[in-house]
Every structure is written in structure tokens, then in C-alpha cells.
Write a protein that holds these residues in place. Sequence first.
Motif, PDB file in Angstrom:
ATOM      1  N   ASN A   1       0.817  -1.204   0.000  1.00 21.32           N
ATOM      2  CA  ASN A   1       0.000   0.000   0.000  1.00 21.32           C
ATOM      3  C   ASN A   1       0.857   1.264   0.000  1.00 21.32           C
ATOM      4  O   ASN A   1       2.042   1.240   0.349  1.00 21.32           O
ATOM      5  N   HIS A   2       0.223   2.355  -0.361  1.00 24.55           N
ATOM      6  CA  HIS A   2       0.850   3.676  -0.337  1.00 24.55           C
ATOM      7  C   HIS A   2       1.266   4.011   1.097  1.00 24.55           C
ATOM      8  O   HIS A   2       0.619   3.599   2.059  1.00 24.55           O
TER       9      HIS A   2
ATOM     10  N   TYR B   1      -6.672  -1.809   0.234  1.00 19.72           N
ATOM     11  CA  TYR B   1      -5.751  -2.417  -0.729  1.00 19.72           C
ATOM     12  C   TYR B   1      -5.729  -1.542  -1.976  1.00 19.72           C
ATOM     13  O   TYR B   1      -6.723  -0.893  -2.311  1.00 19.72           O
ATOM     14  N   PRO B   2      -4.601  -1.495  -2.650  1.00 21.85           N
ATOM     15  CA  PRO B   2      -4.498  -0.637  -3.836  1.00 21.85           C
ATOM     16  C   PRO B   2      -5.130  -1.294  -5.058  1.00 21.85           C
ATOM     17  O   PRO B   2      -4.936  -2.482  -5.303  1.00 21.85           O
ATOM     18  N   ALA B   3      -5.897  -0.522  -5.812  1.00 16.45           N
ATOM     19  CA  ALA B   3      -6.414  -1.037  -7.081  1.00 16.45           C
ATOM     20  C   ALA B   3      -5.243  -1.364  -8.000  1.00 16.45           C
ATOM     21  O   ALA B   3      -5.273  -2.337  -8.751  1.00 16.45           O
ATOM     22  N   GLN B   4      -4.189  -0.538  -7.895  1.00 18.88           N
ATOM     23  CA  GLN B   4      -2.947  -0.810  -8.611  1.00 18.88           C
ATOM     24  C   GLN B   4      -1.795  -0.402  -7.707  1.00 18.88           C
ATOM     25  O   GLN B   4      -1.743   0.730  -7.227  1.00 18.88           O
ATOM     26  N   SER B   5      -0.907  -1.325  -7.465  1.00 18.65           N
ATOM     27  CA  SER B   5       0.210  -1.067  -6.567  1.00 18.65           C
ATOM     28  C   SER B   5       1.149  -0.024  -7.161  1.00 18.65           C
ATOM     29  O   SER B   5       1.561  -0.134  -8.319  1.00 18.65           O
ATOM     30  N   ASN B   6       1.497   0.988  -6.359  1.00 17.88           N
ATOM     31  CA  ASN B   6       2.469   1.969  -6.842  1.00 17.88           C
ATOM     32  C   ASN B   6       3.894   1.524  -6.534  1.00 17.88           C
ATOM     33  O   ASN B   6       4.843   2.270  -6.735  1.00 17.88           O
ATOM     34  N   ILE B   7       4.029   0.297  -6.053  1.00 16.17           N
ATOM     35  CA  ILE B   7       5.349  -0.283  -5.796  1.00 16.17           C
ATOM     36  C   ILE B   7       5.701  -1.293  -6.883  1.00 16.17           C
ATOM     37  O   ILE B   7       6.781  -1.255  -7.470  1.00 16.17           O
TER      38      ILE B   7
END
Length: 206
Positions: free
Chosen positions: A141-142, A193-199
Amino acid sequence: MLTTIGDGNAGQLAAFLQQYPAFAATGALDALRAKEFARLDAQGHVYLDYTGGGLYAESQIRRHAEQLLGNVFGNPHSSNPTSTKAAALVEQCRAHVLSYFNASPAEYELVFTANASQALKLVGESYPFEAGSTFLLTFDNHNSVNGIREFARARGARTVYVPVLPPDLRAGDDAVVSFLSAIRLGRARLHAYPAQSNITDVKNTH
């Protein structure tokens, strides 16, 4: 870009397209880039940080400038004519966003914030965490989502992480369901939870 490859190299371009015909479909992107984002090529930029911030198109700036130059907008919280006009635009924007997400205004409130971090801080401050509550989130997560755990901890709630697993570093559906099933009922529970992981750039489908 397709247009750049073709400059003075028509034969090479034709051969390339014959071998990779699907590439011709990207011509629309070349046209969009030339029309709306010409500054990228003019300044020699390759911009990739779209998860951090999207680029504004030239037409957006022109339309926004025209709107500001052609109107007088006041504080939307006042009641004079300029304020009423500003308030109407704010509500119009709010309605458009709710409609985009198929969210009924009878059920959802839309709050404008400066950025995602401020929005997540508001969630952490206002969520009714208590002893026995659970904040469940994935490892990717962010950072501002991770920050919500401090609000949870301060009110006696526990934080639980769902691991992301190799090879694609995705939180599996079975794992998420298992963690959700283990959470106590009858207490405030927040799942992030992220819809799209920024990692990892993985798109989640839960």
C-alpha cells in the motif's frame, strides 16, 4: 514514435510495419502527444511517473484559462453572485465524479482534498477505530495508507498485513478472504488495498 521513425526513412518504416503491423495502431498516440504534450519532445522528456502525478494536456490549460478569464468566481461558501457561480461549478464537478463511479449521492459524500495523502489522513482521523477493531491492508500500500495504522493503534485497534507473494507480488484472493474471515465481527473494520500497486504496478482484482 511512428511519425519520427518515418522522417526520411520511409522504406525502413514500411519494412518495420510489415513485420509489426500492430504498431500502426499507435499512430493515434503520436497524434495525441504532438497535440497535447508537445512540450515533452520540445524539452527532451521521457515521463514515466504517472502513478505519482498525471500530466495536464494543453487543451485543459486553455479551457481552464478561458473559464477564469471569462468569469468572476468568488468564495463558494458565500452567497453573492460570484460565489453562487463558483458553488454551482463545485457541485457540478462533484456530481460528475459520483456519476463516474456509479456512486449515488444519497449514499456517498464526495470530499475534495489537496491530494491522496490528505484524503487518507481524513479517513484515519474519522474512522471509528476502537479496542477490538482491525485495520487490514496489503504490504504494497501507499505510505499514507500505512500511516492510518497510527490512528488505529492510538484507539486500541490492531493492524494486520496481507502479504504479497512471488512471483508477481500479488496478494492472492484466497489469502485476502482468509484474513477477512479471521477478523472479529461486531467491531469497526477497515480494509485497504491498492487497485494498482504503486510499488510493483500490479493491478489487484479483489
